[in-house]
Motif scaffolding. Structure first.
Motif, short mmCIF file in Angstrom:
data_model
loop_
_atom_site.label_atom_id
_atom_site.label_comp_id
_atom_site.label_asym_id
_atom_site.label_seq_id
_atom_site.Cartn_x
_atom_site.Cartn_y
_atom_site.Cartn_z
N ARG A 460 6.18 0.60 -15.54
CA ARG A 460 6.74 1.54 -14.55
C ARG A 460 6.04 1.41 -13.20
NH1 ARG A 460 8.47 6.84 -16.20
NH2 ARG A 460 6.62 7.65 -15.17
N TYR B 13 8.25 13.64 -23.85
CA TYR B 13 7.16 13.41 -22.90
C TYR B 13 6.50 14.74 -22.60
CZ TYR B 13 9.10 8.76 -22.04
OH TYR B 13 9.55 7.48 -22.18
N SER B 42 21.62 9.26 -15.00
CA SER B 42 20.19 9.09 -14.75
C SER B 42 19.38 10.15 -15.49
CB SER B 42 19.94 9.18 -13.24
OG SER B 42 18.59 8.92 -12.97
N GLY B 43 18.32 9.74 -16.11
CA GLY B 43 17.45 10.67 -16.83
C GLY B 43 17.96 10.99 -18.23
N SER B 44 18.98 10.28 -18.69
CA SER B 44 19.54 10.59 -20.00
C SER B 44 18.71 10.00 -21.14
CB SER B 44 20.98 10.08 -20.08
OG SER B 44 21.02 8.69 -19.78
N GLY B 45 17.86 9.04 -20.84
CA GLY B 45 16.99 8.50 -21.89
C GLY B 45 17.23 7.04 -22.21
N LYS B 46 17.94 6.33 -21.34
CA LYS B 46 18.27 4.92 -21.60
C LYS B 46 17.01 4.05 -21.69
CE LYS B 46 20.81 4.58 -17.82
NZ LYS B 46 20.76 5.96 -17.29
N THR B 47 16.17 4.19 -20.67
CA THR B 47 14.96 3.37 -20.64
C THR B 47 14.07 3.69 -21.85
OG1 THR B 47 15.04 3.27 -18.24
CG2 THR B 47 12.91 2.81 -19.27
N THR B 48 13.93 4.96 -22.13
CA THR B 48 13.11 5.37 -23.27
C THR B 48 13.62 4.72 -24.56
OG1 THR B 48 12.82 7.48 -22.14
CG2 THR B 48 12.18 7.39 -24.45
N GLU B 169 18.87 -2.14 -16.96
CA GLU B 169 19.53 -2.20 -15.66
C GLU B 169 19.26 -3.51 -14.93
OE1 GLU B 169 19.84 1.37 -13.51
OE2 GLU B 169 18.92 2.57 -15.09
N1 LIG Z 1 6.46 8.50 -18.51
C1 LIG Z 1 7.18 9.61 -18.47
N2 LIG Z 1 6.54 10.81 -18.35
C2 LIG Z 1 7.22 11.94 -18.32
N3 LIG Z 1 8.52 12.02 -18.41
C3 LIG Z 1 9.23 10.89 -18.52
C4 LIG Z 1 8.60 9.64 -18.55
N4 LIG Z 1 9.51 8.67 -18.67
C5 LIG Z 1 10.71 9.32 -18.71
N5 LIG Z 1 10.54 10.64 -18.63
C6 LIG Z 1 11.58 11.63 -18.68
O1 LIG Z 1 12.36 11.39 -19.83
C7 LIG Z 1 13.72 11.50 -19.54
C8 LIG Z 1 14.44 10.20 -19.84
O2 LIG Z 1 13.97 9.23 -18.97
P1 LIG Z 1 14.47 7.72 -18.93
O3 LIG Z 1 13.64 6.99 -18.00
O4 LIG Z 1 14.54 7.23 -20.34
O5 LIG Z 1 15.96 7.93 -18.35
P2 LIG Z 1 16.97 6.78 -17.87
O6 LIG Z 1 18.21 7.07 -18.59
O7 LIG Z 1 16.38 5.46 -18.02
O8 LIG Z 1 17.16 7.17 -16.36
P3 LIG Z 1 17.51 6.15 -15.17
O9 LIG Z 1 18.97 5.86 -15.26
O10 LIG Z 1 17.24 7.00 -13.95
O11 LIG Z 1 16.63 4.98 -15.30
C9 LIG Z 1 13.82 11.91 -18.09
O12 LIG Z 1 14.00 13.31 -18.04
C10 LIG Z 1 12.51 11.51 -17.52
O13 LIG Z 1 12.14 12.43 -16.51
#
Ligand SMILES: Nc1ncnc2c1ncn2[C@@H]1O[C@H](COP(=O)(O)OP(=O)(O)OP(=O)(O)O)[C@@H](O)[C@H]1O
Ligand SMILES: [Mg+2]
Lengths: 462, 235
Positions: A460, B13, B42-48, B169
């Motif tokens: 990140r 988190y 955005s923020g839905s949790g894809k990256t996680t 992405e």
């Molecule tokens: N390292 C972290 N610490 C705290 N909260 C986190 C962390 N990483 C993600 N989050 C939170 O977890 C949730 C999911 O985040 P994530 O990054 O998985 O979303 P995303 O779908 O990948 O979003 P984007 O499309 O913006 O990349 C979000 O609410 C984000 O704020």
């Protein structure tokens, strides 16, 4: 090898920072090595002048070293010629020897009774030819040029005195001693003059008529029976001695003359047999062999052996002092290098956080990340150390060719200022290794931090 | 057999005082040799989610099985080796090593997987050719455009012949035209190499290319569309 080339490229990536870090290491190495080379030169000069003067080892009568100076006549070696023969013919010792020579050290009073002045002196009786050979000892190739003794080819009653002795005895004028203005008045008023009994004794010694401009002194010493003995001697030269204490007391004469003073008509002795070796490092071997000889062939006489370090405690003190300063500086510079390289590596880790995450995601183990940064620091360390040694050699060369001169401790005449780096292999390798090791150690924490990063956090990072 | 199986995955988190639930009770199966897209706001949790599938993060609860392996039981070193063998990554920011040339970047994962030199050379050359960068093989990433860099990243991800390639992405930093070309390339490579591709995207063009589409919202799977159904829609 992959890791090394990767590390090298990463170092080149931030050239300015790498160069700054290297510069710190180079300055550190130059400081350590130039100081080390300078102090090494001093201690070697000192050693050389002691070895020229007094050899490496002296065979003395037991306890002479502790008590003999008060009564050299009683602590003489009676059959010193046998000692010399045994040593010179010994198959183990002979190849190491550059000189073996008898010597006499005596205390007495020197007077210029014509001027009514006297002072206590230390007399040295030497075999001039041997001493001249000893003056040629220069195992470290120092830029010294010691002329032969002024006693060379002189008459049996010739002496050489320290400049200080000449000053006190008011012999500056005939001997051409510089920096010595007349102040006879003051002394005469203070009543400093030879005691009447000594003047009377001196009158007993058949004294050749002094020719004009000739410098003569009388030496009074206690003979083997404790009775006073006087010799009238001709001063051929006043020479500056390195140490002020010696300069004020030194009277050098032929061995036979000194023996006559101490032993009169009796069998002459020597207070020491001086051994000079080809190399200082041969001392332990020579000592061991001498111990064997003293216990066997020379068993009849109560003898002991002293080395030049024991005879000249100042040498050990000087070496110790320089070693302490050197160690102090090495620690200081080590600490500076530790923090400089540590800082550089910390910055590298922070800058490359995303890269660390990428490598870990691709399957590089923690140990691989750690190795990457450690190797980088090691490269920095090795390059810095090598460049540092090279720079130190250049600086030393410049200093050595700058035409600077100085008077080393224990020497009378100025010599070229020399910084001894080239040839001091142990010192160069030691300092280089120190820098390289410190560089690697300093990378330990940053590398560990890099290896322990959480992959997702590292990725990140932008 | 599925390449990835997620069972009851939960991930939260902890931010100072507040807990952010990023994934809630996720059950998901990813089929082999498919082009799976995870989409959501955005923020839905894809990256996680992708991080968990990629074995670079651990869930708080539930089970992750990749290529038949329950990855949570592996040590960190074993997991590293596992990633080196089975998983390729394509990043939004390309994440190429700047000090390595294109060729060396593609070769790097093969070194990690200890592939012999001759085979390494052949594979690297073939992949660089396949992504159309043969004339740039000796260049450094800094000398390439974004689209070219992402092509290098694709070649790199495919180099160790992984079972699974993950891309978070991958087109977000590219213009739409270049992004479309990258998607097309990935699609082509996926078919050719019989690899499973999983990526996250908002991009409707990507969604159109997908075999399977996973919709998530607020950390929950909202909907999964499989190709069969989608195929019906298309015709
Ligand atoms: N390292 C972290 N610490 C705290 N909260 C986190 C962390 N990483 C993600 N989050 C939170 O977890 C949730 C999911 O985040 P994530 O990054 O998985 O979303 P995303 O779908 O990948 O979003 P984007 O499309 O913006 O990349 C979000 O609410 C984000 O704020
Ligand atoms: Mg995301």
């Amino acid at each position: 090898m992959r890791t090394v080339s990767l590390a090298l490229r990463n170092l080149l990536r931030n050239r300015r920072r790498s160069i700054t870090t290297l510069l710190a290491m180079v300055i550190g190495a130059v400081t350590i090595l130039v100081f080390g080379g300078y102090s090494r030169n001093i201690t070697l000069s000192l050693q050389t002048s002691y070895v020229m003067r007094g050899g490496h080892l002296q065979i003395q009568r037991q306890d002479y070293f502790l008590y003999g100076s008060g009564n050299p006549a009683a602590y003489g070696i009676s059959d010193y010629q046998k000692v010399i023969d045994v040593v010179a013919r010994d198959p183990v010792l002979a190849p190491m020897l550059t000189a073996v020579t008898p010597t006499i050290s005596l205390g007495g009073i020197a007077g210029n009774f014509a001027a009514g002045v006297s002072r206590t002196v230390i007399g040295a009786g030497v075999v001039v030819a041997d001493r001249n050979r000893m003056r040629g000892w220069n195992d470290y190739g120092l830029p010294m040029n010691i002329p032969p003794s002024a006693l060379t080819g002189s008459a049996a009653d010739a002496v050489v005195i320290g400049n200080g002795v000449a000053r006190v005895l008011e012999l500056c004028e005939p001997l051409g001693v510089p920096n010595c203005k007349k102040h006879a008045q003051a002394e005469a008023e203070a009543g400093v003059a030879a005691p009447a009994d000594i003047t009377a004794l001196a009158a007993l010694e058949s004294r050749p008529a002094a020719t004009a401009g000739e410098a003569r002194i009388e030496i009074l010493a206690a003979n083997v029976h404790g009775a006073p003995n006087v010799a009238s001697l001709r001063v051929v030269k006043a020479e500056r001695q390195g140490f002020k204490e010696l300069d004020d007391m030194y009277v050098g004469m032929h061995l036979a003359q000194a023996q006559r003073l101490l032993y009169g008509g009796e069998k002459p002795q020597a207070t020491a047999v001086v051994l000079q070796l080809a190399h200082t490092r041969q001392i332990p071997a020579a000592k061991a062999r001498l111990a064997e000889l003293l216990a066997s062939t020379l068993k009849g006489q109560p003898l002991e052996v002293q080395d030049f370090e024991a005879l000249n405690p100042f040498y050990g003190q000087a070496v110790g002092m320089f070693a302490a300063i050197f160690g102090f500086m090495a620690v200081l510079i080590g600490a500076i290098v530790l923090f400089t390289v540590g800082n550089t590596m910390s910055m590298a880790v922070i800058e490359r956080t995303a890269e660390i995450g990428t490598l870990r995601a691709m399957g590089l183990r923690r140990s691989g990340i750690r190795r990457l940064f450690m190797v980088e620091a090691m490269l920095l360390g090795v390059i810095g150390a090598v460049a540092g040694v090279a720079a130190a050699l250049c600086v030393a060369w410049l200093v050595n060719h700058a035409g600077l001169t100085w008077v080393p401790p224990g020497q009378a005449d100025p010599v070229p200022l020399t910084v001894r780096v080239w040839g001091e292999t142990a010192m160069m390798i030691g300092s280089a290794a120190l820098l390289a090791v410190v560089a690697v150690i300093s990378a330990w924490w940053p590398a560990r931090r890099a290896a322990r990063m959480r992959i997702v956090d590292a990725l990140r990072h932008v | 057999m599925n390449v990835v199986t997620l069972k009851h995955i939960g991930k939260t988190y902890h931010l100072d005082a507040v807990d952010v639930p990023a994934l809630i009770d996720i059950d998901l199966e990813i089929r082999p040799n498919c082009f799976t897209v995870i989409s959501g706001p955005s923020g839905s949790g894809k990256t996680t989610l992708l991080n968990l599938i990629g074995c670079i993060d651990q869930p708080d609860s539930g089970e992750v099985i990749v290529a038949g392996e329950a990855v949570q039981t592996l040590s960190d070193d074993a997991l590293s080796d596992f990633r080196a063998r089975h998983i390729g990554f394509i990043f939004q920011n390309f994440n190429l090593l700047p000090v390595l040339t294109v060729r060396e970047n593609v070769e790097y994962p093969l070194l990690l997987a200890r592939v012999p030199a001759a085979e390494r050379k052949a594979r690297v050359a073939a992949l660089i050719e396949a992504v159309g960068l043969s004339d740039k093989a000796g260049n450094f990433p800094g000398e390439l455009s974004g689209g070219q860099r992402q092509r290098v990243a694709i070649a790199r991800a495919l180099a160790p012949s992984p079972n699974l390639v993950l891309a978070d992405e991958p087109t977000a930093n590219l213009d739409s035209h270049t992004g479309a070309a990258i998607i097309a390339l990935m699609r082509e490579m996926q078919r050719e190499h019989h690899v499973t591709f999983v990526f996250s995207s908002h991009d409707p063009k990507v969604l159109a290319e997908a075999d399977d589409a996973v919709m998530i919202r607020d950390g929950r799977i909202e909907n999964i569309e499989r190709r069969e159904q989608r195929g019906e829609e298309a015709t």
